[in-house]
Write an enzyme that holds these catalytic residues in place. Structure first.
Site, PDB file in Angstrom:
ATOM      1  N   TRP A  36       0.993  -1.277   0.027  1.00 47.53           N
ATOM      2  CA  TRP A  36      -0.056   0.137   0.062  1.00 47.53           C
ATOM      3  C   TRP A  36       0.743   1.246  -0.144  1.00 47.53           C
ATOM      4  O   TRP A  36       1.882   1.191   0.585  1.00 47.53           O
ATOM      5  CB  TRP A  36      -0.918  -0.066   1.213  1.00 47.53           C
ATOM      6  CG  TRP A  36      -2.389  -0.489   0.916  1.00 47.53           C
ATOM      7  CD1 TRP A  36      -3.356   0.386   1.047  1.00 47.53           C
ATOM      8  CD2 TRP A  36      -2.740  -1.747   0.795  1.00 47.53           C
ATOM      9  NE1 TRP A  36      -4.577  -0.607   0.666  1.00 47.53           N
ATOM     10  CE2 TRP A  36      -4.186  -1.716   0.804  1.00 47.53           C
ATOM     11  CE3 TRP A  36      -2.039  -3.174   0.829  1.00 47.53           C
ATOM     12  CZ2 TRP A  36      -4.921  -3.041   0.443  1.00 47.53           C
ATOM     13  CZ3 TRP A  36      -2.817  -4.131   0.669  1.00 47.53           C
ATOM     14  CH2 TRP A  36      -4.177  -4.025   0.724  1.00 47.53           C
ATOM     15  N   ASN A  37       0.407   2.392  -0.820  1.00 49.20           N
ATOM     16  CA  ASN A  37       1.427   3.588  -1.047  1.00 49.20           C
ATOM     17  C   ASN A  37       1.754   4.192   0.386  1.00 49.20           C
ATOM     18  O   ASN A  37       2.866   4.229   0.697  1.00 49.20           O
ATOM     19  CB  ASN A  37       0.601   4.372  -1.988  1.00 49.20           C
ATOM     20  CG  ASN A  37       1.138   5.508  -2.264  1.00 49.20           C
ATOM     21  OD1 ASN A  37       1.961   6.282  -1.412  1.00 49.20           O
ATOM     22  ND2 ASN A  37       0.968   6.187  -3.248  1.00 49.20           N
ATOM     23  N   TYR A  84      -7.452 -11.620  -0.901  1.00 44.59           N
ATOM     24  CA  TYR A  84      -7.876 -10.171  -0.968  1.00 44.59           C
ATOM     25  C   TYR A  84      -8.874  -9.891  -2.071  1.00 44.59           C
ATOM     26  O   TYR A  84      -8.561 -10.215  -3.161  1.00 44.59           O
ATOM     27  CB  TYR A  84      -6.643  -9.375  -1.306  1.00 44.59           C
ATOM     28  CG  TYR A  84      -6.819  -7.869  -1.099  1.00 44.59           C
ATOM     29  CD1 TYR A  84      -6.975  -7.323   0.024  1.00 44.59           C
ATOM     30  CD2 TYR A  84      -7.115  -7.042  -2.351  1.00 44.59           C
ATOM     31  CE1 TYR A  84      -7.375  -5.763   0.435  1.00 44.59           C
ATOM     32  CE2 TYR A  84      -7.438  -5.645  -2.052  1.00 44.59           C
ATOM     33  CZ  TYR A  84      -7.558  -5.049  -0.894  1.00 44.59           C
ATOM     34  OH  TYR A  84      -7.774  -3.772  -0.833  1.00 44.59           O
ATOM     35  N   GLY A 167      -7.305   7.420   2.103  1.00 42.00           N
ATOM     36  CA  GLY A 167      -6.772   6.704   3.174  1.00 42.00           C
ATOM     37  C   GLY A 167      -7.765   6.519   4.226  1.00 42.00           C
ATOM     38  O   GLY A 167      -7.422   5.941   5.259  1.00 42.00           O
ATOM     39  N   ASP A 169     -11.095   5.289   4.645  1.00 40.40           N
ATOM     40  CA  ASP A 169     -12.015   4.602   3.685  1.00 40.40           C
ATOM     41  C   ASP A 169     -13.500   4.807   3.849  1.00 40.40           C
ATOM     42  O   ASP A 169     -14.123   5.445   3.178  1.00 40.40           O
ATOM     43  CB  ASP A 169     -11.781   3.073   3.998  1.00 40.40           C
ATOM     44  CG  ASP A 169     -10.469   2.530   3.796  1.00 40.40           C
ATOM     45  OD1 ASP A 169      -9.610   3.707   3.558  1.00 40.40           O
ATOM     46  OD2 ASP A 169     -10.126   1.545   3.291  1.00 40.40           O
ATOM     47  N   ARG A 202     -15.483  -3.086  10.507  1.00 39.79           N
ATOM     48  CA  ARG A 202     -15.227  -2.595   8.990  1.00 39.79           C
ATOM     49  C   ARG A 202     -16.323  -1.912   8.335  1.00 39.79           C
ATOM     50  O   ARG A 202     -17.371  -1.798   9.017  1.00 39.79           O
ATOM     51  CB  ARG A 202     -15.134  -3.996   8.271  1.00 39.79           C
ATOM     52  CG  ARG A 202     -14.041  -4.881   8.768  1.00 39.79           C
ATOM     53  CD  ARG A 202     -12.523  -4.252   8.282  1.00 39.79           C
ATOM     54  NE  ARG A 202     -12.513  -4.187   6.894  1.00 39.79           N
ATOM     55  CZ  ARG A 202     -11.387  -3.428   6.199  1.00 39.79           C
ATOM     56  NH1 ARG A 202     -10.182  -3.414   7.258  1.00 39.79           N
ATOM     57  NH2 ARG A 202     -11.176  -3.510   5.073  1.00 39.79           N
ATOM     58  N   TYR A 349     -13.372   1.481  12.201  1.00 37.23           N
ATOM     59  CA  TYR A 349     -12.645   2.010  11.246  1.00 37.23           C
ATOM     60  C   TYR A 349     -12.226   3.502  11.269  1.00 37.23           C
ATOM     61  O   TYR A 349     -11.896   3.927  12.295  1.00 37.23           O
ATOM     62  CB  TYR A 349     -13.010   1.550   9.849  1.00 37.23           C
ATOM     63  CG  TYR A 349     -12.149   1.040   8.919  1.00 37.23           C
ATOM     64  CD1 TYR A 349     -10.943   0.359   9.313  1.00 37.23           C
ATOM     65  CD2 TYR A 349     -12.154   1.170   7.528  1.00 37.23           C
ATOM     66  CE1 TYR A 349     -10.136  -0.276   8.451  1.00 37.23           C
ATOM     67  CE2 TYR A 349     -11.377   0.829   6.524  1.00 37.23           C
ATOM     68  CZ  TYR A 349     -10.092  -0.035   6.952  1.00 37.23           C
ATOM     69  OH  TYR A 349      -9.486  -0.639   6.039  1.00 37.23           O
ATOM     70  N   TRP A 350     -12.640   4.336  10.599  1.00 34.52           N
ATOM     71  CA  TRP A 350     -12.424   5.644  10.238  1.00 34.52           C
ATOM     72  C   TRP A 350     -13.659   6.529  11.074  1.00 34.52           C
ATOM     73  O   TRP A 350     -13.645   7.818  10.559  1.00 34.52           O
ATOM     74  CB  TRP A 350     -12.258   6.094   8.802  1.00 34.52           C
ATOM     75  CG  TRP A 350     -10.816   5.643   8.518  1.00 34.52           C
ATOM     76  CD1 TRP A 350     -10.483   4.377   7.813  1.00 34.52           C
ATOM     77  CD2 TRP A 350      -9.566   6.240   8.809  1.00 34.52           C
ATOM     78  NE1 TRP A 350      -9.278   4.210   7.761  1.00 34.52           N
ATOM     79  CE2 TRP A 350      -8.336   5.234   8.228  1.00 34.52           C
ATOM     80  CE3 TRP A 350      -8.941   7.356   9.315  1.00 34.52           C
ATOM     81  CZ2 TRP A 350      -7.044   5.484   8.235  1.00 34.52           C
ATOM     82  CZ3 TRP A 350      -7.711   7.516   9.535  1.00 34.52           C
ATOM     83  CH2 TRP A 350      -6.715   6.595   8.930  1.00 34.52           C
ATOM     84  N   GLU A 393      -3.980  -2.202  14.233  1.00 36.64           N
ATOM     85  CA  GLU A 393      -4.017  -1.487  13.215  1.00 36.64           C
ATOM     86  C   GLU A 393      -4.796  -0.030  13.528  1.00 36.64           C
ATOM     87  O   GLU A 393      -4.233   0.995  13.277  1.00 36.64           O
ATOM     88  CB  GLU A 393      -5.110  -1.866  12.203  1.00 36.64           C
ATOM     89  CG  GLU A 393      -5.315  -1.129  10.970  1.00 36.64           C
ATOM     90  CD  GLU A 393      -6.363  -2.030  10.000  1.00 36.64           C
ATOM     91  OE1 GLU A 393      -6.883  -2.921  10.417  1.00 36.64           O
ATOM     92  OE2 GLU A 393      -6.623  -1.433   9.028  1.00 36.64           O
TER      93      GLU A 393
HETATM   94  C1  GLC Z   1      -7.195   0.554   5.028  1.00 39.89           C
HETATM   95  C2  GLC Z   1      -6.882   1.901   5.520  1.00 39.89           C
HETATM   96  C3  GLC Z   1      -5.947   2.707   4.515  1.00 39.89           C
HETATM   97  C4  GLC Z   1      -4.572   1.973   4.533  1.00 39.89           C
HETATM   98  C5  GLC Z   1      -4.888   0.388   4.252  1.00 39.89           C
HETATM   99  C6  GLC Z   1      -3.764  -0.441   4.402  1.00 39.89           C
HETATM  100  O1  GLC Z   1      -7.843   0.660   3.752  1.00 39.89           O
HETATM  101  O2  GLC Z   1      -8.159   2.844   5.438  1.00 39.89           O
HETATM  102  O3  GLC Z   1      -5.658   4.184   4.973  1.00 39.89           O
HETATM  103  O4  GLC Z   1      -3.656   2.220   3.528  1.00 39.89           O
HETATM  104  O5  GLC Z   1      -5.759  -0.119   5.054  1.00 39.89           O
HETATM  105  O6  GLC Z   1      -3.307  -0.536   5.817  1.00 39.89           O
END
Ligand code: GLC
Length: 426
Positions: A36-37, A84, A167, A169, A202, A349-350, A393
């Protein structure tokens, strides 16, 4: 007397090694089996604390997935993994390969551009050997930022074309924009994330249908930025992208300085982003917000991204009273969403949980602005959460419950680079 936490430094290094696939790191095995970026950029920062060469490798692998137009994708699918979803086949970027998609199979969107900021920090750890690596990476980083400014910054602030691009989600910031999408025509699919962790932590199915609908929407347009910008029902300017890019431009400017490169183009981007950030200011919430470019409305969301303004380099104190209120309400800072809001959810999550990476950026920004008490509170809370609950996480801001995936790369990375007592006064 402070407790000896050096065993946690060892544990954090062990987690980075555990998730290390050779030249890139997965966020955590199972749930996120690819590169992941922004996770990867944080991993680089963590590796730099004990293996600078490996830190550069991490960023170099990330940049090897860069598209011809400069975009650096949010996921690089180096090796297929059936655990995935949605994988490379769903993104369909290889169909766009002739039109400039990268050599590595990837998603079709990007993520918060923290790579330049952490390349700069990795360089600072060892300028002598780092100068050459930084010089080689510089043109790619310039192209990445140039792409963001051209493809996402039409309002001055930086917009997302998919919630995953920010990022964050399932942040409540996107609720109104997502509700406008009717996810018709989504091909049947099986989620994999809820097989790895508790579904209560989630995004919901309603969200997920729309995520996949937006992926199909981009794929049908060959990931053409102009077509997506013109036609997508979803386009929201967001503080995560705006402030991380603003900061990354400032850090790239420092890199340009040591490399003897011209800074004029970067200066122009910083000026545009500073002006654009004003569009995100919400006087009603007293905080930076997300701005829906389709409806012209602010989301009314006070999130942890709201407090990245100082990381972005703004000497703006307007949101300090809001930050003070949030710090008073939350047992553990920073909640990803305002605990006083009816949509706050401490484990989903967020929509409430604390994320260490956001804490690091918010606190470093605060400290740089001389707001050391707030910075120290956020750092102490982060260290406490990890000490008590491990390298999860994310965590509940109410009682610290660890949630999502375990042995998480970026939580280990920010421990080493910032939250651990051994990281010094950062
Ligand atoms: C989830 C997070 C994201 C993160 C990814 C991998 O999708 O929201 O920010 O980059 O997980 O950890």
């Amino acid at each position: 007397m402070t407790a000896d936490l050096s065993h946690l430094d060892g544990e954090a290094r062990r987690i980075l090694r555990l998730n290390d696939k050779g030249c890139y790191t997965v966020p955590t095995a199972g749930l996120y089996p690819y590169q992941w970026n922004w996770d990867s950029a944080f991993a680089g920062l963590g590796f730099a604390c004990f293996d600078v060469n490996r830190a550069w490798n991490e960023l170099e692998t990330l940049m090897s997935g860069q598209w011809e137009n400069g975009m650096v994708p949010h996921i690089l699918f180096h090796r297929p993994d059936p655990g995935y979803f949605p994988g490379a086949d769903i993104w369909g970027t290889q169909d766009a390969a002739g039109k400039g998609a990268g050599r590595v199979a990837s998603s079709g969107i990007s993520q918060p551009p923290v790579a330049a900021s952490f390349a700069w920090r990795i360089y600072q750890r060892d300028p002598e050997t780092g100068a050459d690596r930084l010089r080689r990476m510089f043109p790619g980083l310039m192209a990445f930022h140039r792409w963001f400014m051209a493809a996402r910054a039409e309002s001055g602030a930086v917009a997302i074309t998919h919630p995953w691009e920010a990022g964050r989600d399932n942040a409540p910031d996107w609720d109104a924009a997502m509700a406008r999408i009717s996810p018709e025509g989504v091909a049947p699919y099986t989620r994999r994330d809820t097989g790895h962790v508790n579904p209560r932590m989630r995004p919901t199915k309603e969200d997920y249908d729309r995520y996949i609908w937006l992926v199909q929407f981009g794929r049908e347009r060959g990931w053409d930025d102009a077509a997506i910008a013109a036609e997508s029902p979803f386009r929201v300017a967001d503080p995560t992208l705006t402030f991380t890019l603003m900061r990354a431009c400032r850090d790239l400017r420092l890199a340009a300085g040591v490399l003897g490169e011209d800074c004029a183009e970067i200066d122009g981007w910083i000026a545009r982003l500073e002006a654009g950030a004003e569009r995100l200011w919400n006087p009603e919430t007293g905080a930076y917000d997300s701005y829906d470019l389709r409806s012209g409305e602010l989301a009314g969301a006070v999130s942890n991204a709201s407090f990245l303004c100082w990381w972005g380099g703004l000497a703006d104190r307007r949101s300090l009273p809001t930050l003070a209120r949030i710090l008073d309400t939350a047992r553990f800072a920073l909640p990803s969403f305002d605990p006083a809001h009816p949509r706050f959810d401490p484990l989903r999550y967020w929509r409430g949980p604390v994320w260490g990476v956001m804490n690091m950026m918010a606190a470093i920004g605060l400290a740089e602005q001389g707001l050391s008490a707030e910075a120290a509170r956020i750092r102490a809370d982060t260290a406490g959460l990890i000490t008590e609950n491990g390298f999860a996480e994310y965590f509940s801001p109410e009682d610290g419950t660890p949630a999502g995936g375990a042995t998480f790369t970026w939580t280990a990375a920010i421990w080493l680079a910032w939250a651990s007592p051994s990281a010094g006064e950062v």
